[in-house]
Scaffold this active site. Sequence first.
Site, short mmCIF file in Angstrom:
data_model
loop_
_atom_site.label_atom_id
_atom_site.label_comp_id
_atom_site.label_asym_id
_atom_site.label_seq_id
_atom_site.Cartn_x
_atom_site.Cartn_y
_atom_site.Cartn_z
N ASP A 174 -34.40 11.35 35.23
CA ASP A 174 -33.54 12.22 34.44
C ASP A 174 -34.44 13.20 33.69
OD1 ASP A 174 -31.23 13.16 33.05
OD2 ASP A 174 -31.77 11.89 31.37
N ARG A 206 -40.21 28.66 28.51
CA ARG A 206 -38.95 29.26 28.91
C ARG A 206 -38.87 30.66 28.31
NH1 ARG A 206 -34.25 24.92 27.88
NH2 ARG A 206 -33.09 26.67 28.73
N ASP A 208 -28.35 19.24 33.70
CA ASP A 208 -28.57 20.58 33.14
C ASP A 208 -28.41 21.67 34.19
OD1 ASP A 208 -28.95 19.79 30.61
OD2 ASP A 208 -31.10 20.12 30.53
N ASP A 256 -32.24 7.77 30.29
CA ASP A 256 -31.99 7.28 28.94
C ASP A 256 -30.53 7.26 28.55
OD1 ASP A 256 -31.95 10.02 26.69
OD2 ASP A 256 -31.83 10.14 28.86
#
Length: 1200
Positions: free
Chosen positions: A426, A649, A732, A866
Amino acid sequence: MRGGRRRMLHFSKIYSFTCGKASFKEDHSQIGGPGFSRVVYCNDPDCFEAGIRHYSDNYVSTTKYTLATFLPKSLFEQFRRVANFYFLVTGILAFTPLAPYTAVSAIAPLVVIVGLTMIKEGVEDWRRKKQDIEVNNRTVKVRKQDGTFGSTEWKTLKVGDVVKVEKNEFFPADLLLLSSSYEDSICYVETMNLDGETNLKLKQGLEVTSFLHEDSNFQDFRAVAKCEDPNANLYSFVGTFEFKEEPYALTPQQLLLRDSKLRNTDYIYGVVVFTGHDTKVLQNSTDPPSKRSKVERKMDQIIYFLFALLFFMATVGSILFGIITKDDLEDGTIKRWYLQPENSTIFFDPRRAPAAAIYHFLSALMLYNTFIPISLYVSIEIVKVLQTIFINQDIHMYYEEADKPAHTRTSNLNEELGQVDTILSDKTGTLTCNSMEFIKCSVAGTAYGRGFSEVEKAMDKRIGSPLIEENIKVWKNSEDSSDQKVPVKGFNFKDERIMNGNWVNEPHADVIHKFLRVLAICHTAVPEVDEDSEKITYEAESPDEAAFVIAARELGFEFYKRTQSSISIYELDQDSGQKVERVYELLNVLEFNSARKRMSVIVRNEEGKIILFCKGADSVMFERLASNGRKFEELTMEHVKEYAEEGLRTLILAYRDLDEQEYRHLEEKFLMAKSSVSADREALMDEVAEEFERDLILLGATAVEDKLQNGVPECIDKLAQAGIKIWVLTGDKMETAINIGFACSLLRQEMNQIIISLDSPEILALEKAEDKSAISKASKESVLLQIKDGKAQINAAASVGSVAFALIIDGKSLAYALEDDMKKLFLELATACASVICCRSSPKQKALVTRLVKSGTGKTTLAIGDGANDVGMLQEADIGIGISGVEGMQAVMSSDISIAQFRYLERLLLVHGHWCYRRISSMICYFFYKNITFGFTLFLYEAHASFSGQPAYNDWFLSLYNVFFSSLPVVALGVFDQDVSARFCLKFPLLYQEGVQNVLFSWRRILTWILNGLVSAVIIFYFCTKSLDLQAFNEEGMTAGRDILGATIYTCIVWVVNLQMAVAISYFTMIQHIFIWGSIAFWYIFLLIYGAMSPNFATTAYKIFIETLAPTPSYWFVTLFVVISALIPYFTFSAIQMRFFPMYHGLIQWIRHGGQSNDPEYYKMVRQRSLGPTTVGFTARLEAKSNSSKSNKSINKNLT
């Protein structure tokens, strides 16, 4: 201000979409039909109509057993192991006259072993039960029959109950939002446990129920909700809400999912729609699987092989016994008169030889049962439990900040940790620590920001450059010498040129002014002022948006107030150098989405000027620049490329001035599009937005770091060097996932990206037409074509040279790629790529991808996550790792092992995984060796004694061999042995491939140990037999009988198998010395004690040691001679292999033991082999950079 109303701006007026009443067209027409039959009687859960529907309760269980199923299910688990089943059958047969030993000595070990294993299983499941109890006993306020709201346990909730959830509480079930502490029934929801995202989601109840803001309002409230049946789709919800005989459409906007958390909202009222295992989060999970490691499954195959060998020996022995028995009668004379066949009911009767052979076969099956190691399973269970204790106690995997150590929830998979081929991870909360930091920016073609990203630090550390560390030290010294500011979360920017108002002195101060203004205005964040400290915090829909607002504040542009029609900020005035208040009239917000890849805010300043502020991805922003707005384009593009290489980013910032007439014209078109009720409403709005967002003037670019957990790049790099493939499966959006891929070095600029998505104009056009069958067909064809194109690219690159590819696929495309007729092609493409990133993946898709990799490759898979959205993936993988360092325990409860940080995976796999795999593999091989050595002497004795069916040893010698005389050293081997130290495991990561390739538990290695056992048995038996045959055994002239021969052979076996252990061990501890020499010593102690007992109990062992063996020198001489002779073959083989054909761990052992520690060339050779070619990680990034530099130098040299 809990309990009161909070005034809040209406988000429907800020956003470019409306949260108003939904239409009943399309999906809502299905209500009442198949799959849409659920009826909820709101605030009346005990009515007759609700009672007859028998909806499930809200009790949740993740355990493997219940009180009723524990005994039968656990017994099934034990006796599905073929060895245990075999010993059950032989234990039953031991009660018949066919048994060559007593029944008690046969059945007792089985009872002990099965009992211990069942107790261990029960303890592990009880831990899961306690965690379930903790969750089910959480409390929530629910409306009771007397009209009051009181606390009740989650497990008692029923469908239709009205509950009141307060700030920072989890939702106990899937709820229909009725109202909240805000005027228009909105609330903020954190869905990290569901989709892994930490940014807050906005939910809004129906307008018709927004008046329910007090407990007393529910006195006469009644309504009926009709909706879809329980399903696993987190992102859809279809239903109707009937209130006062008026129907209202329900959408996902009104659904609050279990395990989500209420944030920044004082309270909400909701009605329970789905409970327990009907909730969407649990629909996405599966029952806890019964996992078995590949080593254990292969161990079953070896046992089958030994069974075949056992049956073969029993068959051969029985046939020979039958022939010898039949030939025993010759001319009426019995050849073997000493067997007294005339007194035998069936054995040895020459007239019934076939039947005697069959009975001998059954006796032989029981006699040779020592070939099958009964204590193997329980010894492995003990060893694995002790191994898990060492894992749990490892200080290097203890996260002090959260006080969380590693925790193994099951010990069945320890050795599997050393064989992982693919990791499926993940992203949010697993690779990242859920925080975004503003670190650099480029304004007017000038790069600002002297900070370093985690990727830069990791690369610097790898190449040993002191530059970054020196700069950090300089900053720390300068901070120590001045007033040190408290670190600000989300802001890690350092540059004295524009901090503290110094930007006004820069050459392009006017551009910087506009740049900072865009940061402060172009967003949808909401400020909240703490009434006590008056500090302002921001609630944003994404963490990077919050980072921009914080950065603007720290650089002098503080956003402090938002209304429905204005944005207020404190600006640093360029002329006066003072902070001034500015209010901007908010005209429009053109929101961000994955197709537009940008957002804009249109405002009117105090001078009446209309300005559009825009930020977005470089792929869409540069093409929208005006011809006079490209002044800094080239330099900005260079900086953006550098920032991307550093794993940051980036977003491009620009603006545009609008004249009043143009704005009015576009505003009219925008309002028409916004009020449209047609299916292409959003497309019409996007078209108008396109007209707004053109002819932009470039200001610069931002660079934020999606903060990785500490050590993630280093960990990924080390795992890549170990040859482990890493896939990222995230909920995402694609841009976010790609940026994280760059940040943790799974992606790099030189990689060829194969992107599979369904954003083509053809597919979008079909979606507008709403032809579902055509959309499905075209989408499937598009995905298939993109997969084939990707394979063609890889095949073409293979002929050119080593080119790395990365596969990036979105959730919609993944749904088609996982279909039966396409998943094989998809897997072939994915496995040929260096990195794989699956975006917008639902929990079900994560589990399906994991299943595909596991079944398609046949290799060991490890999933790590998680959140509750990762549960299916964790359970589907061979090993599930839960991250316990963040909120929510759903993933941890469903995992096999939990750790607090992703970086601990490096030590868990490369150190503990390697050790456990090696220990368990060596332990099993040694078990088979010692049992074959012991068991084959029984066969040889039988052959020596005309297959009489009699054992060479006393009954209790047979039973206790695996319990007292050879079991403890092998347990010590499984717990303590190390071929190389932890430091060398991490220094030479390629060592891990011994487990992935299964070289330590291959059939070749297993058969080698079996052959070693056979050779040892032959040497022991024949040397002992020939040494004691036809000669006086002691001074009295007594010859060696079965009791003396058996005890002597047994003594030699005890010595040989224990000394064999001593020779094979790589790492001695005091415990191993005690167990090895103690086992040998205990054999002699046992002979003394057992021999001193009553002759009826001791039988053939009565005083055999003290009166017969000990006083006889030949006994000790034979023991010494036979033991040395039996160990010579293994010792010779090991010496030759180590000298001429060393395995990889052998090369490292030479360094460890000093054989080559002073030879730098040897050390370098081993190190280089360990750092084999990798395609991901910062090591691969550096190699690619180095190769590029060399190539450029070569080109320049050729040109000159």
